[in-house]
Write a protein that holds these residues in place. Structure first.
Motif, mmCIF file in Angstrom:
data_model
loop_
_atom_site.group_PDB
_atom_site.id
_atom_site.type_symbol
_atom_site.label_atom_id
_atom_site.label_comp_id
_atom_site.label_asym_id
_atom_site.label_seq_id
_atom_site.Cartn_x
_atom_site.Cartn_y
_atom_site.Cartn_z
ATOM 1 N N GLY A 57 -17.283 19.649 -12.399
ATOM 2 C CA GLY A 57 -17.278 19.540 -13.929
ATOM 3 C C GLY A 57 -17.247 20.682 -14.630
ATOM 4 O O GLY A 57 -16.572 21.311 -15.436
ATOM 5 N N ASP A 87 -14.237 23.000 -16.938
ATOM 6 C CA ASP A 87 -14.556 23.278 -18.120
ATOM 7 C C ASP A 87 -14.158 24.906 -18.305
ATOM 8 O O ASP A 87 -14.166 25.380 -19.432
ATOM 9 C CB ASP A 87 -15.853 22.937 -18.675
ATOM 10 C CG ASP A 87 -16.057 21.556 -19.042
ATOM 11 O OD1 ASP A 87 -15.237 20.721 -19.372
ATOM 12 O OD2 ASP A 87 -17.261 20.987 -18.722
ATOM 13 N N THR A 114 -12.120 12.684 -13.023
ATOM 14 C CA THR A 114 -12.419 13.680 -13.954
ATOM 15 C C THR A 114 -11.745 14.692 -14.356
ATOM 16 O O THR A 114 -11.709 15.021 -15.665
ATOM 17 C CB THR A 114 -13.991 14.345 -13.377
ATOM 18 O OG1 THR A 114 -13.759 14.985 -12.338
ATOM 19 C CG2 THR A 114 -14.967 12.963 -13.112
ATOM 20 N N GLN A 156 -10.573 14.976 -18.303
ATOM 21 C CA GLN A 156 -10.857 16.232 -18.944
ATOM 22 C C GLN A 156 -9.537 16.816 -19.596
ATOM 23 O O GLN A 156 -9.531 17.253 -20.720
ATOM 24 C CB GLN A 156 -11.318 17.216 -18.208
ATOM 25 C CG GLN A 156 -11.842 18.570 -18.807
ATOM 26 C CD GLN A 156 -11.077 19.975 -18.450
ATOM 27 O OE1 GLN A 156 -9.877 19.710 -17.928
ATOM 28 N NE2 GLN A 156 -11.433 20.938 -18.666
ATOM 29 N N ARG A 185 -8.408 17.166 -23.457
ATOM 30 C CA ARG A 185 -8.203 18.428 -23.984
ATOM 31 C C ARG A 185 -6.525 18.459 -24.780
ATOM 32 O O ARG A 185 -6.437 19.125 -25.737
ATOM 33 C CB ARG A 185 -8.295 19.377 -22.701
ATOM 34 C CG ARG A 185 -7.681 20.998 -23.354
ATOM 35 C CD ARG A 185 -7.471 21.900 -22.213
ATOM 36 N NE ARG A 185 -8.824 21.965 -21.551
ATOM 37 C CZ ARG A 185 -9.604 22.805 -21.965
ATOM 38 N NH1 ARG A 185 -9.566 23.576 -23.054
ATOM 39 N NH2 ARG A 185 -10.785 23.174 -21.295
ATOM 40 N N GLY A 227 -17.997 9.435 -23.142
ATOM 41 C CA GLY A 227 -17.531 11.077 -23.433
ATOM 42 C C GLY A 227 -17.282 11.359 -24.778
ATOM 43 O O GLY A 227 -17.282 12.517 -25.398
ATOM 44 N N THR A 270 -15.554 18.263 -27.037
ATOM 45 C CA THR A 270 -14.562 18.357 -26.126
ATOM 46 C C THR A 270 -14.653 19.396 -24.857
ATOM 47 O O THR A 270 -14.403 19.074 -23.867
ATOM 48 C CB THR A 270 -13.133 18.648 -26.796
ATOM 49 O OG1 THR A 270 -12.879 17.591 -27.669
ATOM 50 C CG2 THR A 270 -12.043 18.793 -25.798
ATOM 51 N N ALA A 284 -16.183 18.020 -21.841
ATOM 52 C CA ALA A 284 -15.670 16.799 -21.231
ATOM 53 C C ALA A 284 -15.622 16.705 -19.847
ATOM 54 O O ALA A 284 -15.894 15.540 -19.240
ATOM 55 C CB ALA A 284 -14.123 16.693 -21.768
ATOM 56 N N GLY A 285 -15.320 17.698 -18.970
ATOM 57 C CA GLY A 285 -15.301 17.663 -17.726
ATOM 58 C C GLY A 285 -16.845 17.568 -17.130
ATOM 59 O O GLY A 285 -16.976 16.978 -16.155
ATOM 60 N N ARG A 286 -17.849 17.984 -17.716
ATOM 61 C CA ARG A 286 -19.162 17.819 -17.203
ATOM 62 C C ARG A 286 -19.791 16.599 -17.793
ATOM 63 O O ARG A 286 -20.609 16.031 -16.783
ATOM 64 C CB ARG A 286 -20.154 18.888 -17.987
ATOM 65 C CG ARG A 286 -19.931 20.357 -17.191
ATOM 66 C CD ARG A 286 -20.766 21.431 -17.901
ATOM 67 N NE ARG A 286 -19.840 21.927 -18.936
ATOM 68 C CZ ARG A 286 -20.012 23.201 -19.479
ATOM 69 N NH1 ARG A 286 -21.076 23.673 -19.282
ATOM 70 N NH2 ARG A 286 -19.002 23.669 -20.389
#
Length: 409
Positions: A61, A65, A112, A116, A120, A329, A334, A337-339
């Motif tokens: 994650g 990002d 994920t 993400q 984005r 989320g 934003t 988002a990955g984390r």
């Protein structure tokens, strides 16, 4: 940006993710015989993939990002290819375990990264729909690993199944590298420790603590049953001795997951557009999944059609899990988002590991059946235990809903 350029190549790695999980439910009985595995051993073989998958979530994650889905997933797809190849060549259970660990690392960001990238590149109101469409592609991997693969197994064997996935992983890596847009780099880069510390507020957020346990149970149960125990349950409880019959029900499971992934995303977007909470669909699905576990434990359906319908409905309900990730989320910026997605996924995978291994230990409490299967009483005890766990998670989420407004700020 378009679905074909952003979501589809990343969904292809999730296709391999789903296939790697569903594969063991089909070839598990053959592996148990070839390597003389107990239920606990077989459960550990399935669970170790989730352990590696879970351990990779938070680093993946952060990498997503910082460097974007294109770079991270192109590399991880090659790691998955190595894991599949090692599994295909494994001379013993230990080497097969190592191959599964590598595979778990390689497919760890399959879901994920797509979440993400969608967050984005697409407007907020389109994220659930794009995610649902991508999940449909991923779920097709679970379908491929059931009846279609079982028809190939007499010709290529279980080793050939792993070899096929290795080749596909190499092609997916090249596709991602060539198609997915490069993520924009921030004008200023924060120190790495500052980026890592962002996980703390995520895990402490009231919405995360209140709703994620129920979401984890919803998705974790799907991982547990599709990834391993549905196949043995169909043999030992439902009485489906023929591999083709079991594969047909597992195909219905995967079809329910595929259709549900597409439909749930669009339904969630429509429901949210009408002012309903983003988690409304997820909570309804949890209720359905809880009821079906009680059915499987206390009054199992009979007949191929009835079994296919029941397990297809179970998968349809479980498909709301990743859509619920997107709902959580929306509470965060934003750039996180990955984390956020990997924090949820890591929590779910820890649970999936415990469930897969735990069900195997529960089954081992009863003597093995003469044909090598496990006692139906063990499955009943396991299902009642997981149903109680889901009921507790739902009660926890209901209490949280009285305190947390689960919608975008």
């Amino acid at each position: 940006m378009s679905f074909a350029r952003v979501t589809l190549p990343l969904a292809a790695l999730n296709f391999l993710n789903q296939a790697s999980r569903a594969l063991l439910a089909v070839i598990g009985p053959a592996l148990a015989l070839e390597f003389s595995l107990s239920a606990g051993d077989l459960g550990l073989l399935a669970a170790v993939l989730f352990a590696a998958y879970a351990a990779t979530q938070l680093p993946a994650g952060l990498a997503l990002d910082l460097w974007g889905a294109r770079r991270v997933q192109a590399v991880l797809a090659l790691v998955a290819a190595c894991g599949f190849a090692l599994s295909a060549l494994a001379p013993s259970w230990g080497w097969l375990m190592l191959g599964r660990v590598m595979t778990g690392i390689g497919v760890a960001a399959g879901l994920t990264a797509m979440l993400q990238a969608n967050a984005r590149w697409f407007p907020r109101e389109r994220v659930a729909a794009m995610t649902g469409s991508g999940l449909l592609v991923g779920a097709l991997g679970g379908m491929m690993a059931t009846l279609p693969l079982s028809l190939l197994l007499p010709a290529i064997g279980w080793r050939g199944g792993f070899g096929l996935l290795a080749g596909l992983a190499v092609l997916v890596s090249a596709w991602i590298a060539l198609a997915v847009p490069e993520a924009p780099r921030p004008a200023t880069r924060k120190p790495l420790w500052t980026e890592v510390r962002a996980f703390g507020p995520i895990f402490r957020h009231p919405a995360f603590r209140g709703f994620v346990p129920a979401i984890c149970v919803l998705s974790g149960l799907s991982f547990t049953w599709q990834g391993l125990w549905a196949g043995p349950w169909l043999r030992d409880v439902a009485g489906l001795e023929a591999e083709a019959a079991r594969a047909t029900v597992l195909l219905a499971y995967a079809a329910g997951m595929a259709g549900g992934s597409f439909a749930m995303g669009h339904v969630a977007s429509a429901v949210q557009g009408r002012g309903w909470p983003p988690l409304a669909v997820g909570f309804a699905a949890m209720g359905v999944q809880l009821a079906l576990q009680l059915v499987f434990a206390l009054a199992p359906p009979s007949g191929l059609a009835g079994l296919a319908l029941a397990w297809g409905m179970f998968a349809l309900a479980a498909s709301a899990g990743p859509i619920s990730y997107a709902a959580i989320g929306q509470r965060f910026p934003t750039e996180l988002a990955g984390r956020v997605a990997t924090a949820i996924n890591a929590s779910m995978l820890v649970l999936a590991f415990a469930l897969q291994a735990g069900i195997g230990r529960v089954l081992d409490l009863w003597p093995r059946l003469p044909g090598g299967g496990w006692d139906p009483a063990g499955y009943r005890a396991a299902l009642l235990g997981t149903a109680a766990l889901q009921a507790a998670a739902l009660i926890w989420a209901w209490r949280a809903s009285r305190q947390v407004r689960i919608s975008a700020p």
